[in-house]
Design an enzyme around this catalytic site. Structure first.
Site, short mmCIF file in Angstrom:
data_model
loop_
_atom_site.label_atom_id
_atom_site.label_comp_id
_atom_site.label_asym_id
_atom_site.label_seq_id
_atom_site.Cartn_x
_atom_site.Cartn_y
_atom_site.Cartn_z
N PHE A 869 0.78 -1.19 0.06
CA PHE A 869 -0.09 -0.24 0.03
C PHE A 869 0.72 1.31 0.08
CE2 PHE A 869 -2.50 -3.27 2.12
CZ PHE A 869 -3.48 -3.39 1.12
N GLY A 870 2.06 1.09 0.10
CA GLY A 870 3.05 2.35 0.10
C GLY A 870 4.23 2.32 -0.58
N LYS A 871 5.03 3.05 -0.32
CA LYS A 871 6.56 3.01 -1.12
C LYS A 871 7.36 3.93 -0.30
CE LYS A 871 5.31 7.00 -4.08
NZ LYS A 871 5.20 7.65 -5.55
N VAL A 872 8.78 3.57 -0.60
CA VAL A 872 9.64 4.33 0.38
C VAL A 872 10.52 5.01 -0.78
CG1 VAL A 872 11.76 4.09 1.85
CG2 VAL A 872 9.67 2.53 2.11
N ASP A 1049 8.76 -9.98 13.12
CA ASP A 1049 9.56 -10.40 12.02
C ASP A 1049 11.02 -10.05 11.99
OD1 ASP A 1049 9.77 -11.59 9.30
OD2 ASP A 1049 8.72 -9.77 8.31
#
Length: 1379
Positions: A869-872, A1049
């Site tokens: 749902f997003g990006k960096v 994780d």
């Protein structure tokens, strides 16, 4: 020292001074037996004169030691031989009572030449003054045959008006005539006078042209003439006198002294020199004279030479030159030293202070030395050129001139050297750096603001004062009225500046805008310690003027801030209604909003596409100044809003068409600068099309009291008019029937029989309509519904009763305060089934004044990674660390079209990041962009080397197990570990943030990095690096555990590598509520990181800090296998899970050591309570890191190497490691000498225990490699398999889970593990360590199926977050995929 005066004045001054000196003696003058002033005797007679006095006496007569001076007499100091008679004419005689001393002068056979003054004076008194210390009488020895007594001599004629011709006579009453070369001169008592004691005074002009003169007299008709007086015209003016050398003369004993006294006199002048010096009595000096006659003057010199000087020759040397009318005098001092020497001292102390901007500062040093030494000035050990004097002067003083200056004095011939140091402190007037950059003067109304003043000065200002005044004009005044110091301190200001009065100190009680805080701190910025003061305003409501004032002892500076509050962000904006992409046929309204205080002359333009290129087709450079050349002016409606002082120019475009698409420009003009500004807005007109349905409605069969939902999804951005019909009747929204999403969704709650029928969805716009219908069938009867209503009402009454009872109970129990809720991670403190995570995040604060970062100072770069749902994105942030520097950061944002729940999830993650705080080994939060009119962005640290897994794989070829130990490496490791221990010991009284800051300071100041940043890719990877990575990860996880945060994780892909070999943990699952979000329930293609998950997490859905410890053990396996995938060659299936439950573990990785493998096995203990805590792991790895660096030679012995002897143990621990463990409670230095290194499967589980004199090792650990698995293939969906084998197909996992339920859940005491977990086994901590179970309490998550709390669910398969799921926050790979 030079003296110049005429001879009469000189004599008069000497007589007066001597008279004053003699008067202090209170003596009476001597007396003579002859009382008359003139006494006459005849030639051949005997002269007898008696002199009496109070002191020893001495006589002086003509030709012996006397000089007449205008009736007062002074005598030379050296006696001469008596000119007449033989023998000594002086005899002592008997004195009287008041005058005990007596001396008689007897002169026999007197002659005419004995005529003159006879003086009697006190012998031992230097001041010989007539009438005080001396007495005289004039004696005429009358001889008619020799009336004149002069000898031939030269008569010097000068520029005087009269000249005395010394014609002395023996007979007092003679008539004397002067004979010149041309005439006879007779005394006339007007201009020509005769004196029988001095001669004849005549005007100089009468005899100036004569060669000689002569005196004549007549006695008894006989003429007598005196000797000739040769006329010599001479100058009488002395111009100057110099004594060389001019300065005081310094010599060593035995050296030669030469002094030259030179006089410049009028032409043809005569000068007599006289020297006065200490050795004159012994006549040690040799005096020579020189004369040079030049055309305009005469140069005369007297040279005094003194060989082999001694200490007796030091003193004052005076040269006196006289010509009878004028006298000059010059003096100098001669200093004689026994041996060479150097003495140096401060003149004003060892510390000199100056102010930056001063014209010059002098470093004064007093030096006394002989011979003259060489001077050299040094600063910080560096020679300063062109400074060869004893005192150094620095011009145009600046801050960089401060420091320690050292003067070195050397005499190389005799080997002498002296040093002296001075400390120069350069005080700097305070300077506010924000004045050099343009700061905003317009602030949004009702927004929190922070005003900052960053000040630098020496000394640093202790307090920065804040003041405010109401918004009103100030009069201007010239800077020329300031004093010079203020002018130097304010060179960067304009020539004219405002002078405002009525200032008030800022306080929370008396402030026009509410003040949140005023904080002042010292920050290290651009290599300097600067004082920062921040005024935090809670809410900007009223325009005002603020001023910060900084001062120190040398200056003062202030910054004037115009705080103008407006409702328009940045004072100028464009708005469009209904949107920037209107639909064809809609009415568009463009609003150009401008602050009326700042801007005026609002005007709308529309760019002409045909005019945006020149004749050659090249695009024009668009400039606001000439926008009217390539744009069409459009008329708008101007409106004013008095309450906000805003101006709005409205441009209305009714029924917009496709041809009206384009760029619209609003132009405004600044009222102060008259500069024009433009904003451009592109309007994209969407063509109107016939609506389209994404899918048609389908028939529905539903039971009575159930709920149904029908969706009429429309394709396209513009939602048309949607209407619902039932049996051709319009459906309206009533109780139980809901219409949502612009009527796209129809929901019917608790369906009844009359709800059955044909439902039609009609979608229409101006182009047409489209319909879709479906039939709804209701099964069952309404009677059942009535029973359910009764049951619900009864249940509700009971619930209300119990709820009231619970309220009464809780009122009597102390509830945690709101401040206490903020101290921990709320999802850990409260049960997540009771309080959802989004509700807990609502309690967490967000301080925009501290974390908000302007978007215009963030430049986005390349995309580093994508998530679900997003990006960096890599970005450049300007001034994010409160400085003017640019720093590379990572910006985390949502993709376009993100829902409100996704934005809320990202905001929740931001709040929890703020709550957790900073740590060196965690990817830390730097700021955020949360203001409207832009994307929500979370700004974190950027790690340039990517994730640790990829980095280790790239360094396999260059891995070097050991390297030469350097003292720098040992000191660094010792410093790092000791800093961690000190932080852990002081944790009870120090916050983690303080520990973090102190550790960073300690690292930057005292510890050099193991590897430089530029050498990280080139340097080989070593065993120390692997242990250091493990130590840092354990340190970061210890911090997260202390903040009640569970990672869930932990893997090498989620560890990032930054500069200086620092690793940082990322993607710690902060904002994931796996108990409430249905997206985290395991579905058909869910992806679970099984290889890293603990057994209780796989089978019981329990996530605790101890389950993170299990994952840490797998991470260690990844690190010491250099990035290999866990469980190599093992297929993740049902057999794997069964053997996993039975205690089968991975074999040791290729590059590990025995100590590291024992740590892995302790982390993989079946019982979570028996696993070490992260605090234990920090201590163990810290000790191991120190030992590894301190060992000599090879410290790496791989477990896979075979040895020639069975006795070769693989635990190579130095003997120095066997120390008392009182301070280090968790020591890992244990040996297992009974095991051969090649038998790695015999490693004890979880460790070895030293007992008595022998070492016991427990049973072997079964590994997957030792007992190969049976390969069983299961059919699964293609997307359930990955190359790494990290996931398990859902169908296969369901079979394992069902079997697990039948067996009664996961237990650490299964039937196949009795031998492995016997009572004799022990973990790594040994006997001195407490139980690991004590560290776990209160941190376990229990799910609804096997835990303490119950939750009804038909699925009963709530699983941990999967990589393919859709969490409310970003996916776990959101950070890791960027690298």
């Amino acid at each position: 020292m030079k003296r110049v005066c005429t001879l009469p004045l000189w004599l008069w001054l000497g007589i007066v001074s001597e008279a004053d000196l003699v008067s202090s003696y209170s003596m009476t003058p001597p007396t003579l037996s002859i009382t008359e002033e003139e006494h006459i005797i005849n030639a051949k007679d005997t002269l007898t004169i008696t002199c009496r006095g109070q002191h020893p006496l001495e006589w002086s007569w003509p030709g012996a030691r006397w000089t007449p001076v205008e009736g007062r007499r002074r005598w030379n100091s050296q006696p001469q031989q008596r000119p007449v008679g033989a023998g000594n004419p002086e005899e002592d005689c008997e004195g009287t009572g008041t005058k005990p001393y007596c001396k008689v002068l007897v002169l026999t056979e007197s002659q005419a030449n004995d005529t003159g003054y006879y003086h009697c004076y006190y012998k031992y008194i230097d001041a010989k003054i007539e009438g005080t210390t001396a007495v005289s009488a004039y004696i005429f020895v009358r001889d008619f045959e020799q009336p004149f007594i002069n000898k031939p001599e030269t008569l010097l004629i000068s520029k005087k008006e009269n000249t005395w011709v010394p014609c002395l006579v023996s007979i007092p009453d003679l008539n004397v005539t002067l004979i010149s070369q041309n005439s006879l001169i007779h005394p006339d008592r007007k201009t020509i006078f005769w004196d029988n004691k001095k001669g004849m005074q005549v005007p100089t002009q009468l005899i100036r042209d004569s060669l000689f003169v002569q005196c004549e007299t007549v006695i008894d008709n006989k003429v007598f003439k005196s000797n000739f007086f040769i006329i010599h015209i001479a100058g009488i003016e002395l111009y100057d006198i110099q004594l060389y050398p001019k300065k005081a003369m310094e010599l060593l004993v035995g050296e030669k002294l030469v002094l030259n006294c030179t006089v410049w006199a009028e032409f043809n002048s005569g000068v007599r020199f006289q020297w006065t010096y200490p050795g004159k009595q012994m006549q040690r000096a040799v005096i020579e004279s020189e004369r040079r006659s030049l055309q305009t003057h005469t140069e005369l010199s007297s040279i005094l030479t003194l060989h082999n000087v001694s200490q007796q020759d030091l003193g004052r040397y005076t040269c006196t030159a006289t010509n009878g009318a004028q006298m000059l005098e010059e003096s100098t001092d001669v200093i004689v030293h026994e041996k060479p020497f150097i003495n140096v001292e401060w003149r004003k102390g060892p510390v000199i202070e100056a102010t930056a901007g001063d014209e010059a500062v002098k470093l004064p040093v007093k030096v006394v030395a002989y011979p003259q030494p060489d001077f050299q000035w040094y600063k910080a050990g560096k020679l300063i050129p062109k400074q060869s004097q004893s005192s150094m002067q620095i011009k145009d003083v600046a801050e960089h001139h401060a420091g320690t200056y050292t003067l070195v004095l050397r005499n190389r011939l005799v080997g002498l050297e002296k040093r002296i140091s001075l400390q120069l402190i350069v005080n700097v007037p305070p300077r506010i750096h924000e004045k050099e950059t343009s700061s905003p003067s317009i602030y949004s109304r009702r927004s929190p603001q922070a005003l900052t003043c960053t000040v630098y000065g020496i000394p640093a200002p202790e307090v920065i004062q804040w003041q405010w005044r109401p918004w009103m004009p100030c009069r201007m005044f010239s800077r020329r009225s300031l004093n010079s110091r203020h002018r130097a301190a304010r060179r960067h200001q304009r020539d004219r500046m405002p002078e405002c009065k009525d200032w008030k100190d800022v306080s929370r009680q008396d402030a026009v805008n509410p003040i949140e805080s005023i904080d002042t701190w010292v920050e290290f910025v651009e290599g300097r310690n600067k004082t920062v003061s921040k005024l935090a305003i809670q809410e900007a409501n009223v325009s005002a003027m603020y001023k910060c004032i900084a001062s120190n002892k040398v200056g003062r500076d202030e910054r004037l801030i115009y705080f103008y509050v407006t409702t328009i962000p940045d004072g100028f904006e464009i708005e469009s209604q209904p949107s920037e992409e209107p639909i064809e046929g809609q009415d568009l309204q463009l609003s150009c909003n401008a602050d009326n205080y700042t801007y005026e002359n609002l005007q709308w333009y529309r760019l002409n596409l045909s005019k945006l290129h020149d004749e050659e087709g090249n695009p024009l450079v668009l400039d606001c100044k000439n926008v009217h050349h390539y744009a069409t002016k459009m008329q708008g409606e101007l409106r004013f809003q008095p309450d906000s002082n805003d101006a709005t120019l409205l441009l209305t475009i009714p029924n917009i068409s496709l041809g009206e698409e384009g760029d619209y420009v609003c132009e405004v003009q600044n009222r102060k600068t008259r500069e024009k500004h433009c904003h451009k807005k592109y309007i994209s007109v969407q063509a109107l099309e016939i609506p389209r349905l994404k899918q048609n409605l389908t028939d529905i069969w539903v039971n009575v009291s159930d709920s149904i939902e029908m969706r009429c999804k429309v394709d396209g951005n513009h939602v048309p008019d949607i209407s619902w019909y039932k049996d051709e009747k319009l459906v309206e929204e009533v109780s139980g029937i809901d219409l949502a999403d612009f009527n796209q969704r129809l929901s019917i709650q608790r369906v009844r029989e009359e709800d059955a029928g044909l439902y039609l969805c009609s979608v229409c716009n101006a182009k047409g309509c489209v319909n879709s219908s479906a039939s709804v069938s209701v099964e069952g009867s309404d009677d059942k519904t009535n029973v359910e209503i009764v049951i619900l009402i009864g249940t509700g009454v009971i619930a209300v009763f119990f709820w009231i009872l619970l309220i009464i109970i809780f009122c009597n129990i102390k509830r945690p305060a709101h401040a206490d809720i903020k101290t921990g991670y709320l999802s850990i403190i409260m049960d997540p089934g009771e309080v959802p995570l989004e509700e807990q995040c609502a309690y967490l604060p967000y301080d925009s004044s501290k974390w908000e970062f302007p978007r215009d100072r963030l430049r986005l770069g390349k995309v580093l990674g994508h998530g679900a749902f997003g990006k960096v994105v890599e970005a450049s942030a300007f001034g994010i660390n409160k400085s003017n520097s640019c720093e590379t950061v990572a910006a985390k944002m949502l993709k376009e079209g993100a829902t409100a729940s996704e934005q809320k999830a990202l905001m929740s993650e931001l709040k929890i990041l703020i709550h957790i705080g900073n740590h060196l080994n965690v990817v830390n939060l730097l700021g955020a962009c949360t203001k409207p009119n832009g994307p929500l962005m979370v700004i974190v640290e950027f790690c340039k080397y990517g994730n640790l897994s990829n980095y280790l794989r790239t360094k396999r070829e260059g891995f070097s197990p050991y390297r030469e130990k350097s003292p720098r490496l040992r000191i660094q490791v010792q410093s790092i570990v000791e800093a961690v221990r000190a932080d852990r010991r002081s944790r009870s009284g120090t916050s983690d943030s303080a520990i973090f800051n102190r550790f960073l300071m300690h690292k930057s100041q005292t510890v050099q990095p193991i590897q430089e940043v530029d050498d990280l890719w080139q340097s080989p990877l070593t065993m120390e690096d692997l242990i250091c990575y493990s130590f840092q990860v354990a340190r970061g996880m210890e911090f997260l555990a202390s903040r009640k945060c569970i990672h869930r994780d932990l893997a090498a892909r989620n560890i990032l590598l930054s500069e200086n070999n620092v690793v940082k943990i990322c993607d710690f699952g902060l904002a994931r509520d796996i108990y409430k979000d249905p997206d985290y329930v395991r579905k058909g293609s869910a992806r679970l990181p099984l290889k890293w998950m603990a057994p209780e997490s796989i089978f019981d859905k329990v996530y605790t800090t101890q389950s993170d410890v299990w994952s840490f053990g797998v991470l260690l396996w990844e690190i010491f296998s250099l990035g290999a995938s866990p469980y190599p060659g093992v297929q993740i299936n049902e057999e794997f899970c069964q053997r996993f439950k039975d205690g089968t573990r991975m074999r040791a990785p290729e590059y590990t050591t025995a100590e590291i493998y024992r740590i892995m096995l302790s982390c993989w203990h079946g019982d979570p309570k028996e696993r070490p805590t992260f605090s234990d792991l920090v201590e163990i790895l810290g000790n191991l890191l120190q030992e590894n660096v301190q060992q000599e030679g090879k410290d790496y012995i791989p477990l896979n190497d075979s040895h020639s002897s069975e006795d070769d143990g693989f635990s190579q621990v130095p003997s120095s490691a066997q120390q008392n463990s009182d301070e280090e409670d968790f020591d890992m230095r244990i040996r297992c000498h009974s095991l051969a290194a090649r038998y790695y499967n015999c490693v004890s589980f979880p460790g070895c225990l030293t007992g008595g004199n022998q070492i016991r090792c427990s049973s072997r650990i079964k590994t997957f490699e030792e007992f190969p698995m049976t390969h069983t293939m299961y059919k699964a969906h293609p997307d359930n398999q990955t190359d790494s084998g990290m996931v398990l197909a859902s169908e296969e996992f369901e079979r394992i889970e069902n079997r697990h339920r039948k067996e009664g859940g996961f237990s650490s005491k299964g039937p196949n593990r009795t031998a492995e977990l016997s009572a004799e086994q022990s973990d790594l901590r040994g006997r001195c360590r407490p139980s690991y179970g004590s560290q776990v309490g209160g941190q376990t998550f229990y799910n609804s199926e096997y835990g303490e709390l119950s939750e009804h669910s038909e699925d009963r398969s709530c699983t941990p977050p999967a990589e393919g799921a859709s969490p409310p926050a970003l996916h776990a790979s959101f950070f890791s995929e960027q690298y």
